[in-house]
Enzyme design. Structure first.
Site, PDB file in Angstrom:
ATOM      1  N   CYS A 180       4.067  17.759 -44.430  1.00 31.29           N
ATOM      2  CA  CYS A 180       2.607  17.558 -44.351  1.00 31.29           C
ATOM      3  C   CYS A 180       2.233  16.623 -43.200  1.00 31.29           C
ATOM      4  CB  CYS A 180       2.068  16.926 -45.638  1.00 31.29           C
ATOM      5  SG  CYS A 180       2.813  17.491 -47.150  1.00 31.29           S
ATOM      6  N   ASP A 181       2.979  15.554 -43.015  1.00 32.02           N
ATOM      7  CA  ASP A 181       2.522  14.468 -42.135  1.00 32.02           C
ATOM      8  C   ASP A 181       3.300  14.334 -40.823  1.00 32.02           C
ATOM      9  OD1 ASP A 181       0.709  13.794 -44.103  1.00 32.02           O
ATOM     10  OD2 ASP A 181       2.078  12.396 -45.088  1.00 32.02           O
TER      11      ASP A 181
ATOM     12  N   CYS B   7       6.054  13.165 -47.540  1.00 31.97           N
ATOM     13  CA  CYS B   7       6.043  14.586 -47.188  1.00 31.97           C
ATOM     14  C   CYS B   7       6.059  14.776 -45.672  1.00 31.97           C
ATOM     15  CB  CYS B   7       4.815  15.269 -47.789  1.00 31.97           C
ATOM     16  SG  CYS B   7       4.754  17.025 -47.407  1.00 31.97           S
TER      17      CYS B   7
END
Ligand code: NAP
Length: 309
Positions: free
Chosen positions: A138-139, A135
């Site tokens: 997200c990261d 992701c």
């Protein structure tokens, strides 16, 4: 604990939430079971530009929240639970078993979606969260000014690689062929971005640690030559598989990839059981299509409940 409804929906992505919206507006009692986050896969997408009604695009997380709000406004119940099995042997009483108890209904809509595939190479599991990610949204921010790799050549890989260019100093897309599968618009953006590089005809054979990702062993599939590529992170986007493990005992016909077979009304071979979204064979895996399929499944479920003897 057992609870009875007229409709049980498995999955809280665009397909399941739209099905929930329709059945609750049809004044059917319904529960939607979701094991992770309402909104499903789209919540990992930074910006969705092809969902009609949002000409400037919308964040996947926000779209998921809006869908959830709209779906629950008319009485749809939701539960955070993981489905462990189904019993579809009784035409009028389908049973969905979860880690939080059993749910019974006359109609079942299965909209559990799909999950990202893994590369299944050494280092992938051990370095998860230590440089290996599925992701970028997200990261990505953890990789500011660092070099990262994205594996895959589809829309997910290219879209997420473009997200990563906002943080990383360089994004290397590693693809097993010499042309991308992604849509032309994504390709145009990717080739125009100065931070993007491409390693064609290449597969990742290992992710190298030991404590954090330090690099990749990459093999050229045409020459068989292996190269070490230094990166601090690797984002894997090599397709998806349907979340149908709990159906594999023969409860419902699946294709060879585990996807559910349906007719035009999203009906399966089992009366009163419907499927919608990415879990379905031949679904084009688009949020807007999943939503449409969820609506169709809900209308079919309502009709099934009205017409049954
Ligand atoms: P995908 O379209 O199935 O692409 C998977 C990519 O990974 C392909 O390029 C494939 O290579 C490669 N691949 C598969 N197995 C591999 C392996 N073992 N090792 C290395 N590479 C491997 O998956 P996706 O990109 O996640 O997209 C899924 C669906 O969602 C698609 O229909 C896509 O259009 C849609 N989607 C749409 C949007 C959007 O519209 N904005 C965004 C994301 C996804 P080959 O090309 O050689 O097969």
């Amino acid at each position: 604990m057992e609870q009875s409804f007229e409709v049980v929906i498995i999955g809280g992505g665009p397909a399941g939430l739209t099905a929930g919206l329709y059945v609750s507006r049809a004044r059917l009692s319904a529960v939607l079971i979701e094991k992770a986050i309402f909104g499903g896969q789209i919540t990992n997408t930074e910006r969705i530009e092809n969902y009609p009604g949002f000409p400037e695009g919308i964040s996947g997380f926000d779209l998921g929240q809006l869908m959830y709000e709209q779906a629950t406004k008319y009485g749809l119940e939701t539960v955070a639970a993981e489905v462990t099995g189904v019993d579809l042997s009784d035409r009028d009483r389908k049973v969905v078993r979860t880690d939080q108890g059993d749910y019974m209904a006359g109609a079942l809509i299965i909209a559990g979606g799909a999950q990202y595939n893994k590369l299944n190479v050494p280092g992938e599991e051990g370095l998860l969260g230590k440089g290996v990610s599925y992701c970028a949204t997200c990261d990505g921010a953890f990789f500011r000014d660092q070099v990262v790799a994205v594996v895959g050549g589809g829309d997910s890989a290219v879209e997420e690689a473009l997200v990563l260019t906002r943080f990383a100093s360089k994004v290397i897309v590693i693809h097993r062929r010499d042309e991308l599968r992604a849509s032309k618009l994504h390709q145009e953006r990717a080739f125009a971005n100065p931070k993007m590089e491409f390693l064609w005809d290449s597969v990742v054979e290992a992710i190298v640690g030991p404590d954090r990702v330090q690099g990749l062993v990459v093999r050229n599939v045409k020459t068989n030559q292996k190269t070490d590529v230094a990166v601090s992170g690797v984002f894997v986007y090599v397709g998806l598989h349907p979340q149908t493990d709990y159906l594999k005992g023969g409860a419902i016909p699946l294709d060879e990839d585990g996807r559910i077979l349906t007719g035009q009304g999203m009906e399966t071979e089992i009366p009163g059981v419907f499927a919608a979204g990415d879990i379905r064979k031949n679904s084009p895996r688009q949020a807007i299509v999943a939503a449409g399929e969820g609506a169709t499944a809900a209308i079919s479920a309502e009709r099934f409940l009205l017409e049954r003897p």
